[in-house]
Design a protein around this motif. Structure first.
Motif, mmCIF file in Angstrom:
data_model
loop_
_atom_site.group_PDB
_atom_site.id
_atom_site.type_symbol
_atom_site.label_atom_id
_atom_site.label_comp_id
_atom_site.label_asym_id
_atom_site.label_seq_id
_atom_site.Cartn_x
_atom_site.Cartn_y
_atom_site.Cartn_z
ATOM 1 N N ARG A 25 7.720 -11.580 -15.609
ATOM 2 C CA ARG A 25 9.120 -11.792 -15.672
ATOM 3 C C ARG A 25 9.739 -10.636 -14.742
ATOM 4 N N VAL A 26 9.095 -9.998 -13.963
ATOM 5 C CA VAL A 26 9.621 -9.184 -13.146
ATOM 6 C C VAL A 26 9.500 -9.479 -11.655
ATOM 7 N N ILE A 27 10.524 -9.167 -10.711
ATOM 8 C CA ILE A 27 10.296 -9.249 -9.394
ATOM 9 C C ILE A 27 10.735 -8.305 -8.707
ATOM 10 N N ALA A 28 9.819 -7.667 -7.883
ATOM 11 C CA ALA A 28 9.979 -6.166 -7.249
ATOM 12 C C ALA A 28 9.347 -6.191 -5.950
ATOM 13 N N GLY A 29 10.047 -5.530 -5.001
ATOM 14 C CA GLY A 29 9.525 -5.777 -3.474
ATOM 15 C C GLY A 29 10.356 -4.922 -2.601
ATOM 16 N N PHE A 30 9.948 -5.205 -1.263
ATOM 17 C CA PHE A 30 10.626 -4.420 -0.204
ATOM 18 C C PHE A 30 10.459 -5.496 1.059
ATOM 19 N N SER A 31 11.759 -5.617 1.512
ATOM 20 C CA SER A 31 12.085 -6.606 2.598
ATOM 21 C C SER A 31 11.459 -5.898 3.856
ATOM 22 N N THR A 32 11.144 -6.792 4.857
ATOM 23 C CA THR A 32 10.626 -6.532 6.247
ATOM 24 C C THR A 32 11.839 -6.710 7.051
ATOM 25 N N ARG A 33 11.646 -6.462 8.419
ATOM 26 C CA ARG A 33 12.639 -6.637 9.524
ATOM 27 C C ARG A 33 12.666 -7.921 9.757
ATOM 28 N N GLU A 34 11.675 -8.854 9.834
ATOM 29 C CA GLU A 34 11.342 -10.327 10.013
ATOM 30 C C GLU A 34 12.302 -11.390 9.346
ATOM 31 N N ASN A 35 12.538 -12.352 10.423
ATOM 32 C CA ASN A 35 12.668 -13.686 9.835
ATOM 33 C C ASN A 35 14.315 -13.697 9.402
ATOM 34 N N GLY A 36 15.034 -12.958 10.272
ATOM 35 C CA GLY A 36 16.497 -12.906 9.908
ATOM 36 C C GLY A 36 17.186 -13.585 11.271
ATOM 37 N N TYR A 37 18.617 -13.275 11.412
ATOM 38 C CA TYR A 37 19.499 -13.669 12.404
ATOM 39 C C TYR A 37 20.195 -12.835 13.158
ATOM 40 N N SER A 38 19.845 -11.217 12.974
ATOM 41 C CA SER A 38 20.451 -10.512 13.831
ATOM 42 C C SER A 38 19.883 -10.126 15.000
ATOM 43 N N PHE A 253 9.180 -3.034 9.913
ATOM 44 C CA PHE A 253 10.139 -2.267 9.338
ATOM 45 C C PHE A 253 11.079 -1.577 10.661
ATOM 46 N N PHE A 254 12.516 -1.312 10.002
ATOM 47 C CA PHE A 254 13.232 -0.395 10.877
ATOM 48 C C PHE A 254 13.182 0.892 10.481
ATOM 49 N N SER A 255 13.256 1.748 11.428
ATOM 50 C CA SER A 255 13.059 3.097 11.527
ATOM 51 C C SER A 255 14.192 3.858 11.919
ATOM 52 N N TYR A 256 14.925 4.693 11.011
ATOM 53 C CA TYR A 256 16.123 5.666 11.615
ATOM 54 C C TYR A 256 15.639 6.667 12.813
ATOM 55 N N ARG A 257 14.428 7.365 12.189
ATOM 56 C CA ARG A 257 13.942 8.206 13.138
ATOM 57 C C ARG A 257 13.333 7.612 14.434
ATOM 58 N N ARG A 258 12.952 6.612 14.469
ATOM 59 C CA ARG A 258 12.467 6.013 15.599
ATOM 60 C C ARG A 258 13.540 5.435 16.621
ATOM 61 N N LYS A 259 14.714 5.053 16.040
ATOM 62 C CA LYS A 259 15.762 4.333 16.846
ATOM 63 C C LYS A 259 16.924 4.510 16.044
ATOM 64 N N GLN A 260 17.856 5.467 16.375
ATOM 65 C CA GLN A 260 18.963 5.733 15.298
ATOM 66 C C GLN A 260 19.840 4.407 15.079
ATOM 67 N N ARG A 261 20.103 3.659 15.958
ATOM 68 C CA ARG A 261 20.945 2.327 15.946
ATOM 69 C C ARG A 261 20.172 1.304 15.729
ATOM 70 N N THR A 262 19.898 1.175 14.456
ATOM 71 C CA THR A 262 19.115 -0.099 13.748
ATOM 72 C C THR A 262 19.358 -0.659 12.478
ATOM 73 N N GLY A 263 18.580 -1.580 12.097
ATOM 74 C CA GLY A 263 18.978 -2.164 10.771
ATOM 75 C C GLY A 263 18.269 -1.369 9.460
ATOM 76 N N ARG A 264 18.515 -2.091 8.345
ATOM 77 C CA ARG A 264 18.189 -1.648 7.249
ATOM 78 C C ARG A 264 17.172 -2.696 6.470
ATOM 79 N N MET A 265 16.064 -1.984 5.776
ATOM 80 C CA MET A 265 15.159 -2.872 4.620
ATOM 81 C C MET A 265 16.034 -2.855 3.450
ATOM 82 N N MET A 266 15.492 -3.471 2.497
ATOM 83 C CA MET A 266 16.067 -3.474 1.063
ATOM 84 C C MET A 266 14.805 -3.279 -0.009
ATOM 85 N N SER A 267 14.884 -2.472 -0.986
ATOM 86 C CA SER A 267 14.228 -2.542 -1.941
ATOM 87 C C SER A 267 14.695 -3.359 -3.121
#
Length: 272
Positions: A25-38, A253-267
């Protein structure tokens, strides 16, 4: 990856498999940086409305993930993350907060929890530690965003104390997952940060940091949060920890340490 609790469900997200084994009954996870439009540097599944990407594209990405998850975007709840330790209980009435307009997020809050069904809690990341909380017997789910400031602010223990105190949930009923984040070898901090860490850690088999050169330390944020959670009574066997490093896995994944101007994943976590 051996014993990895975050399992690839499709190109858009990883699933917290141990939570699903506790209850379907629970859905839990973490998005990747793949399969989007940006487009670069946010390519491609950027879910953050606050990083100077095109808002319409970000909303299209969110709708794409909503479709993949099977939970409509108007059931999601975002907060305005400020690297603090404020926690708020939300309900069905908070659904849609921050989903289309960033300023409509739950204000100045880095932890969310709910026992309402059909509410998807959501939080955004690009190296910080996502903490997931689940008490299946009590139908309670929660998320906390823990960078170094939130970690030393003890946001994880504070969530546990909210549940055991205000919600009367016994600590032994609480399960925790620590999600993908930057690894110790890629997270260098100075003595100022380590002094903050020293103030909150207690006796454990080993320190969550080590000195690498004068005034420079590698900090294991996942281990720090695990130790802090154990200090408030969460048994080690009730905590699962992802092996994924957001800095190293550039394809996922996106990484702010690797590249400051970047996207965000979602928990995300919710009861369906």
């Amino acid at each position: 990856m051996n014993n990895e609790p975050f399992v690839r469900s499709n190109s858009s997200y990883l699933t917290v498999q141990p939570f699903q084994q506790l209850s379907g009954r629970v859905i839990a996870g973490f998005s990747t940086r793949e399969n989007g439009y940006s487009i670069a540097p946010y390519n491609s599944l950027n879910l953050g409305l606050h990083v100077q990407d095109n808002d319409d594209i970000v909303i299209a990405n969110r709708k794409k993930l909503a479709s993949d998850l099977g939970i409509a975007l108007n059931k999601w709840v975002f907060s305005e993350q400020v690297h603090g330790n404020n926690i708020k209980k939300v309900t069905q009435k908070d659904c849609s907060a921050g989903t289309l307009i960033f300023s409509n997020s739950v204000l100045a809050t880095d932890g969310l929890y709910t026992n309402d069904k059909n509410v998807l809690l959501a939080s955004l990341y690009a190296d910080c530690v996502p903490l997931y909380f689940y008490a299946p017997t009590y139908n309670m789910v929660g998320l906390a965003h823990a960078g170094w400031k939130g970690s030393v602010g003890r946001i994880g223990p504070k969530m546990v104390q909210c549940w055991t105190g205000e919600e009367q949930i016994p600590v032994e009923a609480i399960h925790v997952a620590i999600g993908p984040s930057i690894s110790a070898q890629n997270y260098e901090v100075d003595e100022f940060v380590i002094n903050k860490v020293k103030k909150v850690i207690t006796s454990h088999p080993y320190l969550p940091y080590k000195e690498t050169k004068p005034n420079k330390f590698s900090l294991n944020l996942k281990e720090l949060n695990k130790q802090l959670l154990m200090d408030v009574g969460i048994k080690e066997e009730k905590i699962v920890v992802s092996n994924y490093c957001t800095f190293e896995k550039t394809d996922l994944f996106f990484s702010y340490r690797r590249k400051q101007r970047t996207g965000r994943m979602m928990s995300f976590i919710g009861r369906v």
